[in-house]
Design an enzyme around this catalytic site. Structure first.
Site, short mmCIF file in Angstrom:
data_model
loop_
_atom_site.label_atom_id
_atom_site.label_comp_id
_atom_site.label_asym_id
_atom_site.label_seq_id
_atom_site.Cartn_x
_atom_site.Cartn_y
_atom_site.Cartn_z
N ARG A 41 56.99 -48.22 7.12
CA ARG A 41 56.21 -47.19 6.41
C ARG A 41 56.41 -47.31 4.89
NH1 ARG A 41 56.92 -41.61 9.48
NH2 ARG A 41 55.17 -41.08 8.14
N ARG A 62 53.97 -38.29 18.89
CA ARG A 62 52.77 -37.45 19.04
C ARG A 62 51.69 -38.13 19.89
NH1 ARG A 62 54.41 -33.19 16.12
NH2 ARG A 62 55.41 -33.64 14.14
N ASP A 101 49.30 -33.75 11.23
CA ASP A 101 49.99 -34.27 12.42
C ASP A 101 49.26 -33.93 13.72
OD1 ASP A 101 51.96 -35.33 10.80
OD2 ASP A 101 53.26 -33.56 10.96
N LYS A 151 51.42 -43.32 9.54
CA LYS A 151 52.37 -42.37 10.15
C LYS A 151 53.33 -43.16 11.05
CE LYS A 151 50.89 -38.61 8.28
NZ LYS A 151 51.77 -37.91 7.35
C1 S3P Z 1 55.95 -33.60 6.49
C2 S3P Z 1 54.84 -34.01 5.78
C3 S3P Z 1 53.77 -34.82 6.37
C4 S3P Z 1 53.82 -34.80 7.89
C5 S3P Z 1 55.22 -35.01 8.42
C6 S3P Z 1 56.13 -33.91 7.92
C7 S3P Z 1 56.98 -32.81 5.79
O1 S3P Z 1 53.91 -36.15 5.95
O2 S3P Z 1 52.97 -35.79 8.42
O3 S3P Z 1 55.24 -35.01 9.84
O4 S3P Z 1 57.86 -32.22 6.46
O5 S3P Z 1 56.92 -32.75 4.55
P1 S3P Z 1 53.28 -36.69 4.56
O6 S3P Z 1 54.01 -36.08 3.44
O7 S3P Z 1 53.48 -38.19 4.63
O8 S3P Z 1 51.83 -36.30 4.62
#
Ligand code: S3P
Length: 442
Positions: free
Chosen positions: A124, A395, A320, A347
């Protein structure tokens, strides 16, 4: 790794469903507890693999974190800037939130921190956090901006102003957490409104955070070097975990379930609005505020759904939830259009492609584009019968387990292990409600 089969359910889902604590809020409670002075108590903390990794990393950096009974945890904080150099590599497993938020914390501590993760996390993009954190004076050693990496924390951090280039609460939070140990004001400018748990919780711990809403952007400013004061955090139920049972109850005839104390943060609750637009029967009661976070009880009854066009602006408030929304769309009458979702490609897996492949394997027509999906709903029971490749994504595993419950033929899911990263009790909870989830021997 255990594959399992999710069989069609022939009886309604009924009664209360206890959903565990919110993952985003759990990570933040541990981190802010570790950076405050005194003892923080957290109730209903999510004890999933992702969150346990963050707890272990913070212990390695000097915070005393203890788990008591009934989801109660205590944290003896070290104060802002008071963490110590970890002697071991911090392994964040599958957790993007743990890794990115801790990169922010480490960026303004004057020592070297080594960070690693599992195969999925190591693919990632981390450059999105490294670039703004370098402006504080930190430096990073990594290959192609990915984990593993070494963080050389700034000895004399400078506050920064950063305009976000991706809609990401993790990036925003990493910057704010780094800004805690820099003198002066750190500002983040955000065009898309992402989840704001960090801002809310920073205030609950006594930091000064101002949020100014302009016409097409928000300026979030943190006053650096506050003394964070330990407090009590009650973690609400995770709307992203509730989502699986909300959709299951919507699709399975005669169902009528209640879920207590769910986070209704408007930047998290987008799925519930979209499902209502599709015809879902979701009622919200007992709306209250706990630790600056809105929470409420949900009642969900089965309903027939129709397809909708989901506006791309809604994506950050339900980022999500697209895997489970796609399952709802597969059962709906007509087509559901989802756009503006390029972030789903980075993701825990490339979710757009994992969803498209999974739906196609279950007899659902789906068109995949670079940043979206069009799901052609079956207008009732989904054929099912497919084999789902989860690509180690929790998920994807849970969304297709729900699809199997509402399908005509059982769905096989290749791997259940990653479910433990966010919702360790998913399988027993689903089984108690009447799901037949059968492990397959290798
Ligand atoms: C999260 C932000 C999101 C989300 C992740 C949790 C967080 O990611 O997809 O499951 O706790 O700040 P991104 O910041 O990459 O959008």
């Amino acid at each position: 790794m255990t594959a399992f089969q999710s069989h069609p359910i022939h009886a309604a889902l009924l009664g209360p469903v206890a959903i565990p604590g919110d993952k985003s809020i759990s990570h933040r409670a541990l981190i802010l507890g570790a950076l405050s002075v005194g003892e923080t108590t957290v109730t209903n903390l999510l004890a999933s693999d992702d969150v346990l990794r963050t707890a272990a990393a913070l212990r390695e950096m000097g915070a005393a974190i203890e788990r008591h009974g009934n989801g109660v945890w205590t944290i003896q904080g070290c104060g802002v800037g008071g963490l110590r150099a970890p002697s071991a590599v911090l392994d964040l497993g599958n957790s993007g939130t743990g890794a990115r938020l801790l990169m922010g914390v480490a960026a303004t501590h004057p020592f070297v921190t080594f960070l690693s993760g599992d195969a999925s996390l190591s693919r990632r993009p981390m450059g999105r956090v490294m670039t703004p954190l370098e402006k504080f004076g930190a430096s990073f050693v990594s290959r192609d901006g990915q984990l593993p990496c070494a963080i050389v924390g700034a000895a004399q951090p400078l506050p920064i102003e950063h305009e976000m280039t991706v809609a990401s609460a993790q990036v925003k939070s990493a910057i704010l957490l780094a800004g805690l140990n820099a003198p002066g004001e750190t500002t983040v400018v955000e065009r898309a409104a992402t989840r704001d748990h960090t801002e809310r919780m920073l205030r609950a711990f006594g930091a000064q955070v101002s949020v100014v809403q302009e016409t097409d952007y928000t300026r979030i400013t943190l006053s650096g070097e506050p003394e964070l004061v330990a407090c009590t955090v009650t973690v609400p139920a995770d709307p992203s975990s509730a989502a699986f049972f909300v959709v299951a109850a919507t699709l399975i005839e005669g169902s009528d379930i209640e879920i207590e104390g769910v986070s209704m943060n408007p930047r998290r609750a987008g799925l519930f609005d979209v499902l209502r637009d599709m015809g879902a029967d979701i009622t919200v009661t007992r709306l209250a505020e706990i630790n600056g976070e809105p929470v409420a009880d949900l009642r969900v009854r089965a309903a027939a759904l129709h397809g909708v066009d989901v506006a791309p602006e809604r994506a950050p408030s339900m980022i999500d939830e697209y895997p489970i929304l796609a399952v709802a769309a597969a059962a709906a009458q007509g087509k559901t259009v989802m756009r503006g979702l390029d972030e789903l490609r980075v993701k825990e897996s490339d979710r757009l492609s994992a969803i498209a492949q999974g739906l196609a394997a279950c007899g659902v027509r789906v068109d995949e584009s670079p940043d979206g999906l069009i799901v052609h709903g079956c207008g009732g029971a989904i054929p099912g019968g497919g084999r789902i490749v989860t690509h180690h994504d929790h998920r994807i595993a849970m969304a297709f387990a729900v699809l199997g419950m509402a399908a005509r033929s059982p769905v096989t899911i290749d791997d259940d292990t990653m479910i433990g990263t966010s919702f360790p009790d998913f399988m027993p909870l689903a089984q108690r409600l009447g799901a037949t989830l059968v492990p397959l021997s290798q």
